[in-house]
Write a protein that holds these residues in place. Structure first.
Motif, PDB file in Angstrom:
ATOM      1  N   ASP A  16     -64.307 -23.345  18.488  1.00 41.89           N
ATOM      2  CA  ASP A  16     -64.769 -24.937  18.114  1.00 41.89           C
ATOM      3  C   ASP A  16     -63.195 -24.535  16.879  1.00 41.89           C
ATOM      4  O   ASP A  16     -63.135 -23.589  16.509  1.00 41.89           O
ATOM      5  N   ARG A  17     -62.783 -26.074  16.381  1.00 40.95           N
ATOM      6  CA  ARG A  17     -61.735 -25.931  15.543  1.00 40.95           C
ATOM      7  C   ARG A  17     -62.062 -25.708  14.060  1.00 40.95           C
ATOM      8  O   ARG A  17     -61.721 -25.309  13.457  1.00 40.95           O
ATOM      9  N   ASP A  18     -63.766 -25.366  14.405  1.00 39.55           N
ATOM     10  CA  ASP A  18     -64.233 -24.692  12.886  1.00 39.55           C
ATOM     11  C   ASP A  18     -64.048 -23.691  12.798  1.00 39.55           C
ATOM     12  O   ASP A  18     -64.474 -22.670  11.484  1.00 39.55           O
ATOM     13  N   THR A  19     -63.986 -23.341  13.732  1.00 34.54           N
ATOM     14  CA  THR A  19     -64.024 -21.112  13.950  1.00 34.54           C
ATOM     15  C   THR A  19     -62.841 -20.804  14.581  1.00 34.54           C
ATOM     16  O   THR A  19     -62.150 -20.632  15.437  1.00 34.54           O
ATOM     17  N   ALA A  20     -61.449 -20.049  13.278  1.00 39.28           N
ATOM     18  CA  ALA A  20     -60.485 -20.014  13.442  1.00 39.28           C
ATOM     19  C   ALA A  20     -60.325 -18.081  13.872  1.00 39.28           C
ATOM     20  O   ALA A  20     -61.445 -18.211  14.660  1.00 39.28           O
ATOM     21  N   GLY A  21     -59.288 -18.366  14.186  1.00 38.47           N
ATOM     22  CA  GLY A  21     -58.748 -17.130  14.726  1.00 38.47           C
ATOM     23  C   GLY A  21     -59.334 -16.692  16.407  1.00 38.47           C
ATOM     24  O   GLY A  21     -59.473 -17.854  17.097  1.00 38.47           O
ATOM     25  N   PHE A  22     -58.366 -15.601  17.300  1.00 36.91           N
ATOM     26  CA  PHE A  22     -57.933 -15.402  18.624  1.00 36.91           C
ATOM     27  C   PHE A  22     -58.505 -13.869  19.098  1.00 36.91           C
ATOM     28  O   PHE A  22     -58.312 -13.032  17.776  1.00 36.91           O
ATOM     29  N   LEU A  23     -59.782 -13.457  20.271  1.00 36.61           N
ATOM     30  CA  LEU A  23     -58.953 -12.488  20.855  1.00 36.61           C
ATOM     31  C   LEU A  23     -58.348 -12.228  21.663  1.00 36.61           C
ATOM     32  O   LEU A  23     -57.986 -12.840  22.206  1.00 36.61           O
ATOM     33  N   VAL A  24     -57.595 -11.181  21.419  1.00 32.16           N
ATOM     34  CA  VAL A  24     -56.342 -10.628  22.424  1.00 32.16           C
ATOM     35  C   VAL A  24     -56.898  -9.985  23.399  1.00 32.16           C
ATOM     36  O   VAL A  24     -57.229  -8.622  22.654  1.00 32.16           O
ATOM     37  N   ARG A  25     -56.348 -10.049  24.579  1.00 34.62           N
ATOM     38  CA  ARG A  25     -57.246  -8.729  25.534  1.00 34.62           C
ATOM     39  C   ARG A  25     -56.268  -8.641  26.060  1.00 34.62           C
ATOM     40  O   ARG A  25     -55.034  -9.377  26.486  1.00 34.62           O
ATOM     41  N   THR A  26     -55.751  -7.162  26.550  1.00 35.16           N
ATOM     42  CA  THR A  26     -55.517  -6.613  26.778  1.00 35.16           C
ATOM     43  C   THR A  26     -56.075  -5.630  28.999  1.00 35.16           C
ATOM     44  O   THR A  26     -57.039  -5.818  27.963  1.00 35.16           O
ATOM     45  N   HIS A  27     -55.242  -4.545  29.308  1.00 29.52           N
ATOM     46  CA  HIS A  27     -56.258  -3.247  29.944  1.00 29.52           C
ATOM     47  C   HIS A  27     -56.863  -2.806  29.619  1.00 29.52           C
ATOM     48  O   HIS A  27     -57.698  -2.225  30.111  1.00 29.52           O
ATOM     49  N   ASP A  28     -56.317  -2.839  28.332  1.00 32.97           N
ATOM     50  CA  ASP A  28     -56.661  -1.363  27.696  1.00 32.97           C
ATOM     51  C   ASP A  28     -58.009  -1.275  25.995  1.00 32.97           C
ATOM     52  O   ASP A  28     -58.403  -1.165  25.619  1.00 32.97           O
ATOM     53  N   GLY A  29     -57.101  -2.976  26.207  1.00 32.69           N
ATOM     54  CA  GLY A  29     -58.011  -2.754  24.956  1.00 32.69           C
ATOM     55  C   GLY A  29     -57.898  -4.213  24.403  1.00 32.69           C
ATOM     56  O   GLY A  29     -58.063  -5.286  24.947  1.00 32.69           O
ATOM     57  N   GLU A  30     -58.750  -5.154  22.892  1.00 30.88           N
ATOM     58  CA  GLU A  30     -58.598  -6.052  22.647  1.00 30.88           C
ATOM     59  C   GLU A  30     -58.725  -5.919  21.318  1.00 30.88           C
ATOM     60  O   GLU A  30     -59.280  -5.062  20.213  1.00 30.88           O
ATOM     61  N   ALA A  31     -58.669  -7.161  20.617  1.00 32.00           N
ATOM     62  CA  ALA A  31     -58.147  -7.254  18.999  1.00 32.00           C
ATOM     63  C   ALA A  31     -58.131  -8.444  18.740  1.00 32.00           C
ATOM     64  O   ALA A  31     -58.327  -9.499  19.836  1.00 32.00           O
ATOM     65  N   ALA A  32     -59.580  -8.607  17.873  1.00 26.80           N
ATOM     66  CA  ALA A  32     -59.664 -10.095  17.195  1.00 26.80           C
ATOM     67  C   ALA A  32     -58.224 -10.466  15.876  1.00 26.80           C
ATOM     68  O   ALA A  32     -57.809  -9.372  15.365  1.00 26.80           O
ATOM     69  N   VAL A  33     -57.674 -11.320  16.023  1.00 27.62           N
ATOM     70  CA  VAL A  33     -56.730 -11.619  15.289  1.00 27.62           C
ATOM     71  C   VAL A  33     -56.542 -13.320  14.574  1.00 27.62           C
ATOM     72  O   VAL A  33     -56.911 -14.445  14.828  1.00 27.62           O
ATOM     73  N   ASP A  34     -56.388 -13.789  13.423  1.00 28.78           N
ATOM     74  CA  ASP A  34     -55.843 -14.712  12.733  1.00 28.78           C
ATOM     75  C   ASP A  34     -54.881 -16.104  13.694  1.00 28.78           C
ATOM     76  O   ASP A  34     -55.385 -16.776  13.563  1.00 28.78           O
ATOM     77  N   SER A  35     -53.931 -16.011  13.716  1.00 32.96           N
ATOM     78  CA  SER A  35     -53.085 -16.283  14.745  1.00 32.96           C
ATOM     79  C   SER A  35     -51.864 -15.209  15.741  1.00 32.96           C
ATOM     80  O   SER A  35     -52.096 -14.277  16.080  1.00 32.96           O
ATOM     81  N   VAL A  36     -51.791 -16.354  16.278  1.00 34.92           N
ATOM     82  CA  VAL A  36     -51.111 -15.577  17.239  1.00 34.92           C
ATOM     83  C   VAL A  36     -49.753 -16.430  17.889  1.00 34.92           C
ATOM     84  O   VAL A  36     -49.571 -17.684  17.611  1.00 34.92           O
ATOM     85  N   VAL A  37     -48.709 -15.414  17.824  1.00 39.90           N
ATOM     86  CA  VAL A  37     -47.303 -16.125  18.715  1.00 39.90           C
ATOM     87  C   VAL A  37     -47.365 -15.517  19.851  1.00 39.90           C
ATOM     88  O   VAL A  37     -47.283 -14.508  20.226  1.00 39.90           O
ATOM     89  N   LEU A  38     -46.644 -17.336  20.430  1.00 43.49           N
ATOM     90  CA  LEU A  38     -47.235 -16.534  22.314  1.00 43.49           C
ATOM     91  C   LEU A  38     -45.515 -16.662  22.941  1.00 43.49           C
ATOM     92  O   LEU A  38     -44.817 -17.386  23.016  1.00 43.49           O
ATOM     93  N   ALA A  39     -44.708 -15.657  22.644  1.00 45.23           N
ATOM     94  CA  ALA A  39     -43.532 -15.955  22.901  1.00 45.23           C
ATOM     95  C   ALA A  39     -43.425 -15.023  24.268  1.00 45.23           C
ATOM     96  O   ALA A  39     -42.397 -14.273  24.549  1.00 45.23           O
ATOM     97  N   VAL A  40     -43.404 -15.475  25.675  1.00 45.32           N
ATOM     98  CA  VAL A  40     -42.914 -15.470  26.458  1.00 45.32           C
ATOM     99  C   VAL A  40     -42.145 -16.492  27.339  1.00 45.32           C
ATOM    100  O   VAL A  40     -42.655 -17.459  26.298  1.00 45.32           O
TER     101      VAL A  40
END
Length: 492
Positions: free
Chosen positions: A260-284
Motif C-alpha cells: 500500500d502507499r504506506d509501505t514504500a520500496g520495491f522488489l526488483v526481480r530478474t530470472h537470476d535474483g531479486e533485490a529490495a530497493v527504495d526507488s526504481v527508475v524504469l528506463a526502458v
C-alpha cells in the motif's frame, strides 16, 4: 560535479535503474552524484541501448547513424561527464550538401544548405534558401512567410499536436515539391516520419530550436568513434568510479511494489535474483515499460501502446576504394536519403565504408537484404560515378524496427510524466513527456528529470519492503555477469 551533500534526501537511498540506454546512464550518473546507492540492470551484454556497436569482420559497426546538434545541450553535458566530447566534434557552422538533379538525364549536382557566419536567426539561412537550386524560384519566394510563421508555433500547445506538419505547410503556401525537397529533408531525419505524418508540435520543436531561434544551434555533430566507444565503455568506467553497481545480462522480469502507499520500496526481480530497493527508475522502451509497471502505478499504461513505432534501416557498403568525396550528404531524386562515410570510425584501413541511413523505412523493414544491397549499390553509382569502377568488398543491412516511437499527431497526450502513482517509481526514456522528439537529447533529458523526480514525493522515503528475500537492501544481486562490455556478434 561534486558528490552529494549529506543533507541531500537521496544520500544513502538505494535506487535500481532498469535499462542501460542513454536515459538510464544519465539517471544513474545524476543519482550517484547525489549520493544514492545505485544499481543499474541492463538486459543486454552491454550499455548503450539503441546507441551501440558490434564487430563484423574488421569493421566496428554502429546499429544506426546518430547525429546530434549543437543545441543538444543536455546530451553534450553527458558527453562531457563521460569525458568523450573530443570524440563527438561539432561543425564550425551548419552545412549540409544536398545531391540533386533537375531532370533524369542530368548528373547529380550539389546544393548546400549552409548558414552564414554572421546574422541572427533566421536570417542566417536566408542566402542558402534563396539559392537552394532543388526548388523553383517561385517555391523559394514562398519560403520566407512559412519560416516566419513557424517561429510563432508553440511546441507545447496541445492544439498543435493535433495537426500534421505537412497540412500546416500546405496551408501556408508550400507546394508538394517544396515539402518533399526541403522540409522533409529535415523532418524525416529528425522525426522519422514524413511531414504529412508528423506532429506539427514536434516539428516546431525541431525547426524552432534547431534552425530558427539561434544561428549556431543546428551545427551538426557526428561521432568520430563507434557508439560503443562514445557511450557504453566510458559509462562503465564512470560507474566504477562513482560506485554504481552495473549488472549486464540482467533482464528484469517484475517490479513488485509495497502492499500500500504506506509501505514504500520495491522488489526488483530478474530470472537470476531479486533485490529490495527504495526507488526504481524504469528506463526502458515504452513497449517494455507497459509490461513492467504495476497497474496501480499507471492505470492508463495501456495507452502507451498507442505511441507505436517507426523503423530505420541502414545499408552498409564497404568499397575497395574511395567513391564519395564528402563526409556525409543528403540526397534527392534518389532512393538514398542520407549517406555517411564511417571509414575512420569503423576502423577501415583501406577502401571506404559508407552507410546509407533510411528513416521512416516502413516499406523497407521486410525487404530482403540482398534486394536492398543491390538497390542501394546501384543508387550509389548514380550519385557517385566513381562507385561504378569500385569493387564492393562487403555489403549488409541492419534494421531497427522500433527505432523511435511514431511521432505523429496525438502523441503528446500519450507520453507520461516521469512520476507514476507509486511513490519512488519513475519513468525515463525519450518516449516520455520531455517535450522533445525521440532523440539522444530527449533520452538524456528524461533520465535527469526522472532522477530529480524521485525525492519530490513525500511518500518516497518510507520503509523498505520487508518481504524481500535478500539479507539487506543494498546487497549485490547474484548470478549476473558484471561489466560485460563485449558487443553482440551478429547483425541485428
Amino acid at each position: 560535479m561534486t558528490r552529494a551533500a549529506p543533507e541531500d534526501p537521496l544520500t544513502g537511498r538505494s535506487v535500481a535503474v532498469v535499462g542501460g540506454g542513454l536515459a538510464g546512464i544519465a539517471a544513474a550518473c545524476r543519482l550517484a552524484d547525489r549520493g544514492a546507492a545505485v544499481t543499474l540492470l541492463e538486459a543486454r551484454p552491454h550499455l548503450g541501448g539503441a546507441t551501440y556497436s558490434f564487430p563484423r569482420g574488421d569493421l566496428t559497426v554502429d546499429t544506426g547513424q546518430h547525429v546530434f546538434l549543437r543545441c543538444y545541450e543536455t546530451y553534450r553535458w553527458l558527453l562531457e561527464r563521460l569525458g568523450v566530447s573530443a570524440d563527438a566534434p561539432v561543425q564550425e557552422r551548419f552545412a549540409i550538401p544536398v545531391l540533386h538533379r533537375g531532370s533524369a538525364d542530368l548528373p547529380y549536382r550539389t546544393a548546400w544548405l549552409r548558414r552564414s557566419r554572421r546574422g541572427p536567426a533566421p536570417l542566417h539561412l536566408g542566402a542558402a534558401l534563396a539559392r537552394y537550386a532543388p526548388l523553383s524560384l517561385a517555391d523559394r519566394a514562398r519560403l520566407a512567410p512559412a519560416v516566419l510563421a513557424l517561429r510563432t508555433v508553440d511546441p507545447d500547445d496541445p492544439a498543435n499536436d493535433t495537426l500534421t506538419f505537412g497540412s500546416w505547410l500546405r496551408i501556408r503556401g508550400q507546394s508538394g515539391p517544396a515539402v518533399d525537397r526541403l522540409w522533409a529533408l529535415i523532418t524525416v531525419a529528425a522525426l522519422n516520419l514524413h511531414p504529412d505524418d508528423a506532429s506539427l508540435a514536434l516539428a516546431a520543436r525541431v525547426f524552432r530550436t534547431g534552425l530558427l531561434e539561434n544561428s549556431r544551434a543546428a551545427d551538426l555533430g557526428i561521432p568520430a568513434v563507434p557508439l560503443r566507444q562514445l557511450h557504453a565503455e566510458p559509462a562503465a568506467r564512470l560507474f566504477a568510479h562513482l560506485g554504481v553497481r552495473l549488472h549486464t545480462k540482467a533482464k528484469v522480469a517484475a517490479i513488485v511494489p509495497g502492499r500500500d502507499r504506506d509501505t514504500a520500496g520495491f522488489l526488483v526481480r530478474t530470472h537470476d535474483g531479486e533485490a529490495a530497493v527504495d526507488s526504481v527508475v524504469l528506463a526502458v522502451p515504452h513497449q517494455a515499460a507497459g509490461t513492467l509497471v504495476p497497474e496501480r502505478a499507471a492505470p492508463l499504461r495501456y495507452r502507451w501502446t498507442g505511441l507505436g513505432s517507426s523503423p530505420i534501416v541502414n545499408v552498409h557498403l564497404h568499397y575497395d576504394r574511395s567513391v564519395m568525396p564528402l563526409a556525409f550528404a543528403a540526397a534527392l531524386d534518389s532512393p538514398v536519403q542520407w549517406v555517411f562515410d564511417r571509414s575512420q570510425a569503423a576502423g577501415v584501413h583501406s577502401g571506404q565504408y559508407l552507410v546509407v541511413s533510411l528513416s521512416a523505412a516502413h516499406h523497407h523493414i521486410a525487404t530482403p537484404a540482398e534486394e536492398l544491397e543491390r538497390q542501394y549499390a546501384d543508387a550509389m553509382v548514380a550519385l557517385f560515378p566513381r562507385a561504378s569502377d569500385a569493387r564492393l568488398i562487403e555489403s549488409f543491412v541492419t534494421r531497427e524496427p522500433h527505432a523511435t516511437f511514431r511521432q505523429g499527431p496525438g502523441t503528446a497526450a500519450l507520453r507520461p510524466a516521469p512520476r507514476t502513482e507509486l511513490p519512488g517509481l519513475v519513468l525515463a526514456g525519450a518516449w516520455t513527456a520531455t517535450g522533445w522528439p525521440d532523440t539522444m537529447e530527449g533520452a538524456v533529458r528524461s533520465g535527469l528529470r526522472a532522477a530529480d523526480s524521485i525525492d519530490r514525493d513525500p511518500h518516497a522515503l518510507g520503509r523498505v519492503l520487508t518481504e524481500a528475500t535478500v539479507t539487506e537492501r543494498s546487497e549485490v544481486m547474484k548470478g549476473h555477469s558484471t561489466l560485460v562490455m563485449g558487443p553482440t556478434k551478429e547483425v541485428p
